[in-house]
Enzyme design. Sequence first.
Site, mmCIF file in Angstrom:
data_model
loop_
_atom_site.group_PDB
_atom_site.id
_atom_site.type_symbol
_atom_site.label_atom_id
_atom_site.label_comp_id
_atom_site.label_asym_id
_atom_site.label_seq_id
_atom_site.Cartn_x
_atom_site.Cartn_y
_atom_site.Cartn_z
ATOM 1 N N GLN A 142 -17.464 16.089 5.077
ATOM 2 C CA GLN A 142 -17.483 17.285 5.914
ATOM 3 C C GLN A 142 -16.473 18.283 5.355
ATOM 4 O O GLN A 142 -15.266 18.060 5.478
ATOM 5 C CB GLN A 142 -17.104 16.832 7.328
ATOM 6 C CG GLN A 142 -17.114 17.866 8.398
ATOM 7 C CD GLN A 142 -16.349 17.357 9.614
ATOM 8 O OE1 GLN A 142 -15.395 16.592 9.510
ATOM 9 N NE2 GLN A 142 -16.750 17.781 10.789
ATOM 10 N N SER A 145 -12.433 21.794 7.476
ATOM 11 C CA SER A 145 -11.051 22.272 7.635
ATOM 12 C C SER A 145 -10.530 22.924 6.371
ATOM 13 O O SER A 145 -10.916 22.567 5.256
ATOM 14 C CB SER A 145 -10.134 21.118 8.006
ATOM 15 O OG SER A 145 -10.445 20.629 9.274
ATOM 16 N N SER A 177 -12.150 13.479 4.450
ATOM 17 C CA SER A 177 -12.290 12.035 4.279
ATOM 18 C C SER A 177 -13.459 11.754 3.345
ATOM 19 O O SER A 177 -14.450 12.472 3.363
ATOM 20 C CB SER A 177 -12.582 11.352 5.618
ATOM 21 O OG SER A 177 -11.589 11.667 6.543
ATOM 22 N N GLU A 260 -19.157 14.489 16.238
ATOM 23 C CA GLU A 260 -17.842 13.962 15.888
ATOM 24 C C GLU A 260 -17.188 13.356 17.115
ATOM 25 O O GLU A 260 -16.630 12.266 17.079
ATOM 26 C CB GLU A 260 -16.955 15.081 15.341
ATOM 27 C CG GLU A 260 -15.532 14.623 15.035
ATOM 28 C CD GLU A 260 -14.754 15.639 14.210
ATOM 29 O OE1 GLU A 260 -14.999 16.847 14.379
ATOM 30 O OE2 GLU A 260 -13.908 15.227 13.422
ATOM 31 N N GLU A 387 -4.601 18.743 22.123
ATOM 32 C CA GLU A 387 -4.572 20.025 22.809
ATOM 33 C C GLU A 387 -5.973 20.635 22.904
ATOM 34 O O GLU A 387 -6.364 21.163 23.947
ATOM 35 C CB GLU A 387 -3.630 20.993 22.069
ATOM 36 C CG GLU A 387 -2.150 20.643 22.214
ATOM 37 C CD GLU A 387 -1.733 19.377 21.459
ATOM 38 O OE1 GLU A 387 -2.434 18.966 20.508
ATOM 39 O OE2 GLU A 387 -0.706 18.782 21.835
#
Lengths: 406, 371
Positions: A142, A145, A177, A260, A387
Amino acid sequence: MDYDTQDFAAEARRFLDAHAERAPDRTAVTWGEGDDSMAYFSSLPPEQETEQVRRAREWQRVRHENGFGWITGPHEYGGRGLTPVHDLLYDAVESEYEVPDTGVLSVVGLGMIGPTILAHAQPHIKERWLPAMYRGDAVACQLFSEPGAGSDLASVATRAVRAGDDWVLNGQKVWTSVAQHSQIGLALTRTNPNAPKHKGITAFLVPMDAPGVEVRPLRQMTGGADFNEVFLTDVRVPDDHRLGEVDGGWTVALTTLMNERNTVGSEGAGPVAAALSPDHLSALMRATWTWDDRALRGRLAELLVDAMATGYLNARAQRTLRAGAAPGPERSVAKLMYGQNLTCAAHFVSECLGPRIIADTGQWGTYAWSELLLATPALRILGGTEEIMKNILAERVLGLPKEARA
Amino acid sequence: MSADESELRELRLSVREFMAAKSPEEAVRKLMESEPRFDPAVWAQAADQLRLPGLVIPEEYGGDGFGLVELGVVMEEMGRALLCAPFFATVVLAAQALLASGDSEACARHLPGIAAGRTTATLAVAEEGGSWDPALISARAVPDGNGGWRLSGRKSFVIDGTTADLILVIARTVAGPSLFAVDRTAGGVAAEALETLDATRAMARLTFDSVPATPVGPDGLGGRIMARVLDIASVGLAAEQAGGARTCLEMSADHARTRQQFGRPIGSFQAVKHKCADMLVQVELAEASAREAARLAAADAPDFPVAAAVAHACCSRAYMFATMENIQVHGGIGFTWEHPAHLYFRRAKSSQLLFGGPAIYHERLLDRLGI
């Protein structure tokens, strides 16, 4: 699909009996015997890791040949066309057997990228990659990020610029990953810098062997390197590798993120299962002569209450699913709790162990806990930080207003 | 007998409607300052219209024979509404003690009246220290020489102790802790109402001075009965706690959605948002643990006692947390007498400590896990 779950479970059991050994109960440890690994992340030497990936692929192939490779997938791409209930049932049955860990394939690729390809890719891409992925031939990662876009994923800055029938990608991805083992990566890129940030993103399936893709391991605080940085330099991707509309990539990303959350909350087996097992923790208290410590006993009880209640929550979600209804917020809550429970366990254990967790004396089951201890900070971040998860619960479940966002 | 999902939903709905009509906040506030602290007319309606007192009493004793799952649904709804009624003492403590005793004669004598809503009852266990430890029982019962028994001693924290018609008492005999039935009109029974932190749950100190008492179940088996009742009562209480915690969460979320400060709803501030999310996490865990324990009880599963201990601890903490954070989300408004937040806070703290509190129930859990 009305395949009776009893018959299905029996079929799964026959398959597993023929291809695998029964697993020992990892939670019923005998103190001082066997493997004392408490690693959440693998930190294997490269050659062992390659061997692990090979075994994972091989087991996935065996599963696939026997009809358990993609239980919920459509027939046309080699799936079984059954329900999520069958999927859960198979997982439950398989957990009783000793089989290779296929996390390298299943967590990201089959759990998140596969469903996204199925929902958004063009037919020939689905034909090319879905059977390969679920057969264990292709690993997927993926590419979401970035150094500047973590929790605020819509801020991705990797550029994709149209060049004839291709697109040219430039940018840097991070926390990826299994990139080092992957044949394809799902990348979010910025295609329109002038649009509002959620509306200028496009998703592409990037062949990881394309010129200009460079994967560099990223060493994390555990010492191992499960993640990678991926640098994209003038990487050419054909337009037919695009998922969804141009500038419509956020919708694609949401499919992945939804999957996810379903994937991450369901972990709990493997070496770390012992971290929350009453038998293991009480054995540890005996071995460390902390058995009678009232304060520690109180903390142990609190820890076990949370761990067991989290288990009940997961059981409830599964029952809801089996009854054919959509589960409530149980999975998100369980994901939050899972990270917290392991964190509490690691700190509880470190108090029992005292100095034995700060220096390795070679004693069984003591310094090994440092592996879990050092992994716990990641559990509060991966798959959506605590969060972000709390914002989601507050906004989507409780209907609280969104915070003003740019 | 057990209800399916749609029957459970129906049960929940009818109890919720009943609570909305009969136990609105004004009614709770009026009752918590009156004596008795419940409305006999509402109690009679609960029996006649909803058959609540007989819900979990076996059919052979005039009840409907449901189990802990159904009881949990009712307790959640009662907890949401802070109902002032003799339900917990009568149905969850006393009736369960009778059933746990295995004394079919005593069951046949008392349970039909309880099931019909005619008899209220309570279970007197704790003494001055508030403990439910059988070893700490000092009330005594001795044979009176004519085939009967006389019971003497003092019990405290007895729920509905000034009003219950039937008082079941754990007292020590030569054989050990044993269960006895005492008629509240018997000579030598004195009841003194206690001031309570949670005014919606009446408690009394009872003094027994050589009171005629009838043994219930085998002599000396009171400890085993107490353990069984404690498991069931913990799960009933856990459901009540989960229901109350859910109400506090809803109250907070409503307030956070609508209350404006600094020109925007306070729920848009991450600090408030996360407080509400933390409450949601606790409420979900509480409901899951209370319902799972009830389910295991209904299935007669061997891990029920463990699940009961988990539910007791989990729901006690969740309720306390939710009531504290509810006041915080409401700010000063939440600290006023007029706001209902303190009623839940009082109930939560009282419930958390009713059977001994965290140090006690944590050890009970470890004990049941063999640790």
